[in-house]
Design an enzyme around this catalytic site. Structure first.
Site, PDB file in Angstrom:
ATOM      1  N   GLN A   1     -20.789 -15.589   8.467  1.00  0.00           N
ATOM      2  CA  GLN A   1     -21.379 -15.959   9.754  1.00  0.00           C
ATOM      3  C   GLN A   1     -21.161 -17.447  10.056  1.00  0.00           C
ATOM      4  O   GLN A   1     -21.679 -18.303   9.340  1.00  0.00           O
ATOM      5  CB  GLN A   1     -22.878 -15.655   9.728  1.00  0.00           C
ATOM      6  CG  GLN A   1     -23.531 -15.814  11.082  1.00  0.00           C
ATOM      7  CD  GLN A   1     -25.037 -15.675  10.992  1.00  0.00           C
ATOM      8  OE1 GLN A   1     -25.687 -16.382  10.245  1.00  0.00           O
ATOM      9  NE2 GLN A   1     -25.587 -14.770  11.768  1.00  0.00           N
ATOM     10  N   GLY A   2     -20.393 -17.731  11.084  1.00  0.00           N
ATOM     11  CA  GLY A   2     -20.138 -19.122  11.477  1.00  0.00           C
ATOM     12  C   GLY A   2     -20.988 -19.509  12.671  1.00  0.00           C
ATOM     13  O   GLY A   2     -20.483 -19.688  13.783  1.00  0.00           O
TER      14      GLY A   2
ATOM     15  N   GLU B   1     -31.037  -9.168  12.793  1.00  0.00           N
ATOM     16  CA  GLU B   1     -31.382  -9.890  11.581  1.00  0.00           C
ATOM     17  C   GLU B   1     -32.896  -9.949  11.414  1.00  0.00           C
ATOM     18  O   GLU B   1     -33.435  -9.736  10.342  1.00  0.00           O
ATOM     19  CB  GLU B   1     -30.812 -11.301  11.663  1.00  0.00           C
ATOM     20  CG  GLU B   1     -31.099 -12.141  10.464  1.00  0.00           C
ATOM     21  CD  GLU B   1     -30.349 -13.464  10.538  1.00  0.00           C
ATOM     22  OE1 GLU B   1     -29.436 -13.644   9.736  1.00  0.00           O
ATOM     23  OE2 GLU B   1     -30.680 -14.288  11.402  1.00  0.00           O
TER      24      GLU B   1
ATOM     25  N   SER C   1     -24.333 -21.699  12.280  1.00  0.00           N
ATOM     26  CA  SER C   1     -24.975 -23.012  12.094  1.00  0.00           C
ATOM     27  C   SER C   1     -23.950 -24.127  11.955  1.00  0.00           C
ATOM     28  O   SER C   1     -22.861 -23.934  11.417  1.00  0.00           O
ATOM     29  CB  SER C   1     -25.850 -22.991  10.842  1.00  0.00           C
ATOM     30  OG  SER C   1     -26.905 -22.092  10.997  1.00  0.00           O
TER      31      SER C   1
ATOM     32  N   SER D   1     -22.800 -18.249   4.305  1.00  0.00           N
ATOM     33  CA  SER D   1     -22.852 -17.422   3.100  1.00  0.00           C
ATOM     34  C   SER D   1     -21.563 -16.620   2.961  1.00  0.00           C
ATOM     35  O   SER D   1     -21.016 -16.161   3.960  1.00  0.00           O
ATOM     36  CB  SER D   1     -24.037 -16.460   3.161  1.00  0.00           C
ATOM     37  OG  SER D   1     -25.220 -17.188   3.367  1.00  0.00           O
TER      38      SER D   1
END
Lengths: 393, 292
Positions: free
Chosen positions: A121-122, A239, A124, A156
């Site tokens: 996941q890009g 999420e 933040s 992550s």
């Protein structure tokens, strides 16, 4: 009000239990937490077994009640956690299912389900964490490509990922929520540098990702250009809504193990500690009831993709969880930290030994009030979107 | 699994809410505070006629024939409006004490801590009230006596008390939010300040968690579920009232504003089912009993 499952749902539970009983003893030993290639192989192997047995798409195509049973039973049986498949199965997959074109769904969804491709996941950035809309990674159009430059952080599984769900700024002039787009970026594209970051638990759980003129095809954009914020909200509601179901079951198991340990080492004789464990038992029982409440509520919400006639694996199943997920996440993340603080009191000085059970979990639990929107942000969401309090500071 | 209110349950809740709004609104509440220790017998009979006390009594015995979930919804509404009187004791006596089901009789119980609510107004007292000593009750709407011999408490009484706590918690959250939206300081509604906003958000989180626990206990009638409901609902009601008072600032500390009544009643209710540590001990013992 009814807490009983239908006969069909109970049949699903029985079949799943039987299958878990057969397959779990045949699994290879778990890799060490620092062995990311090993973890990738292990987690994908588990997903492949789920796929072969017909359980791969339970997060997408099953009813919320069946998903609840799946998460409850796999956790109770001690089955592997979704692990490296998390972003693909619970973030990017549902987003592509809800917002992607037919071609995009055909390209990306089957490999996620078959356990062939890992997503990261890009979202933040160093200067845009909880204030996600302040992100600055830029994407400029050049022919059929976007040329992306910037950096992402807290990513992550980045070093073992095949794809990244990437938020980029495609219109720097637009108001900050309006100029963002959602791209699927191949992680082997030239110009990507991944630098693992060590967490306070001492392990490399996430990474910094540097993007230097990375070319991403325009065809990899999910949703309209500059509409990425809305697309992202679909992802985030997943999420916050369903990602923690299995974890509540896990916490209830840990609590029983803790009581057993306290009984063994004599700490059970301390009434203060005993009552604290009793109160935590009530807390997690209530959180399980809240989960059942939220899942039942989601049963009444029509499927997102399917309502537009998208069919199998093209729809997000009934119930994109609403802001009610924030209520759950707030309570749960704090309860989890209290659980492991109680564990430390059961352990006594041994809580300072990283090789003891629960000690690393205690360290990891510190992320729960930060990741996926800090508790402070969640309280703003609850106050503004549920209670209707004015926006402010 | 359909763990949501049914249409009938919504209708019942709305019906009780309407009845109480009509018969026990803010003016009636203030009047009751001004005349402490007096129970409105006409209202009591009206509650009886509406089926409040006979809700769980079988139809064959002249009752409404509904179950615990419905009773919980009715008591939640009673908690919201701060309806005074030994409601739980009289409800539990329906079918056993003549006149209880219809609201002709007022029934008081000796509680688990040896406290008796509304002893002087009661027609029938269950338990040994000999040697009762009056207390100067902190709650102007609940006269209290202390007796030497405590009485075991019915789990249904624990659950219905938790339902009242839930209603009180929900009401305190509403009052706080209402005030935070309207009250302006430093040129903006105070609800725009995170410090205030976050108090309100936590009130809702506690209320909704307690709600799931209370409703689930009503469905299962399981002992551990009832202890869970009790612990969560006590917390939601007591902390909710305190936070509501804080959000109201100086106004919250006055006799005129009703939040102190919610807080004081919530305190009274936390003792009705016995000491909270007993519930915690039972929940601790349950951890050793069986796997999840």
């Amino acid at each position: 009000m009814d807490l009983a499952h239908t006969p069909e749902e109970e049949e699903f539970r029985t079949r799943l239990r039987e299958w878990l009983g057969q397959v779990l003893p045949t699994l290879p030993p778990k890799p060490s937490p620092d062995d990311w290639p090993g973890r990738r192989a292990y987690d994908l192997g588990w997903q492949r077994r789920l796929y072969d047995a017909g359980y791969a798409d339970v997060h997408w195509d099953a009813s919320p009640a069946v998903r609840l049973i799946f998460l409850e039973e796999t956790e109770k049986a001690g089955a592997p956690y979704v692990g490296a498949g998390f972003v693909g199965l619970l973030h990017a997959g549902p987003t592509i299912a809800a917002e992607g074109t037919a071609e995009q769904r055909a390209r990306w969804l089957p490999p996620i389900l078959r356990g062939e491709e890992v997503w990261c996941q890009g979202f933040s950035e160093p200067d845009a964490g909880s204030d996600l809309a302040a992100l600055r990674t830029r994407a400029r159009r050049d022919g059929d490509d976007y040329v992306v430059s910037g950096s992402k952080i807290w990513t992550s599984h980045a070093e073992v990922a095949d794809w990244c769900e990437l938020l980029v700024r495609t219109d720097p002039e637009a108001p900050k929520h309006r100029g963002i787009s959602w791209l699927a970026m191949p992680m082997d594209a030239p110009g990507i540098t991944v630098r693992p970051l060590k967490t306070l638990a001492g392990s490399a759980e996430f990474a910094e990702v540097f993007l230097d003129e990375v070319r991403v095809p325009v065809a990899n954009r999910v949703g309209d250009e500059n509409d990425g914020w809305r697309v992202t909200m679909v992802t985030l509601s997943f999420e916050r809504g369903t990602a923690f179901v299995g974890e509540v079951v896990a916490c209830r198991r840990v609590l029983r193990e803790l009581a057993g340990e306290a009984h063994k080492n004599g700490r059970w004789d301390d009434p203060v500690l005993r009552r604290r464990l009793g109160r935590l038992n009530a807390e997690f029982r209530a959180l399980w009831r809240l989960t059942q409440w939220n899942v039942s509520e989601a049963m009444g919400v029509p499927p997102v993709g399917r309502s537009r006639g998208r069919g199998r694996t093209g729809g997000v199943p009934g119930g994109v969880p609403g802001v009610g997920g924030s209520v759950f996440k707030l309570r749960y993340s704090h309860a989890r930290q209290e659980l492991y603080d109680a564990a430390a009191d059961v352990l006594g000085p041994q809580a300072l030994d990283l090789d003891r059970p629960w000690v690393l979990d205690r360290l990891s639990s510190l992320s729960y009030t930060i990741a996926a929107g800090t508790s402070q942000i969640q309280r703003n969401i609850v106050a503004e979107r549920i209670l209707g309090l004015p926006k402010g500071r | 699994m359909r763990f949501q209110l049914t249409e009938d349950q919504r209708a019942l809740r709305d019906g009780v809410r309407e009845l109480l709004a009509r018969r026990f609104g803010r003016a009636a509440l203030r009047a009751a505070v001004e005349e402490p220790g007096r129970l409105d017998r006409a209202l009591w009979r009206e509650l009886g006629a509406a089926g409040f006390f006979a809700l769980r009594l079988p139809e064959a015995r002249g009752g409404v024939g509904l179950g615990l979930p419905e009773a919980v919804l009715a008591f939640e509404e009673a908690g919201r409006t701060l309806l005074p009187g030994p409601l739980v004791a009289t409800h539990l006596a329906a079918g056993e004490v003549p006149g209880a089901a219809t609201g002709e009789a007022v029934v008081a119980d000796v509680g688990a801590c040896g406290l008796v609510e509304w002893l002087a107004e009661a027609d029938v007292v269950r338990g040994d009230a000999a040697g009762a000593v009056p207390l100067r009750s902190v709650d102007p709407l609940t006269p209290l006596h202390q007796v030497p011999v405590a009485r075991g408490v019915d789990p249904v009484a624990v659950l219905l008390t938790a339902a009242e706590q839930l209603g009180s918690a929900a009401r305190a959250c509403e009052l706080a939010v209402q005030h935070a939206r309207g009250r302006e300081q430093f040129g903006q509604p105070i609800g725009g300040f995170q410090a205030v906003k976050h108090l309100c958000a936590e009130m809702l989180v506690r209320t909704e968690t307690a709600r799931a626990a209370v409703y689930a206990a009503a469905v299962t009638a399981d002992a551990a579920d009832i202890d869970t409901a009790r612990l969560l609902a006590d917390e939601a009601a007591v902390r909710g009232a305190r936070d509501c008072l804080q959000v109201h600032g100086g106004m919250g500390f006055t006799w005129e504003f009703e939040v102190h009544l919610h807080l004081k009643r919530a305190w009274v209710r936390t003792h009705r089912a016995g000491d909270a540590t007993e519930s915690e001990e039972r929940m601790a013992a349950e951890l050793l009993a069986q796997p999840i």
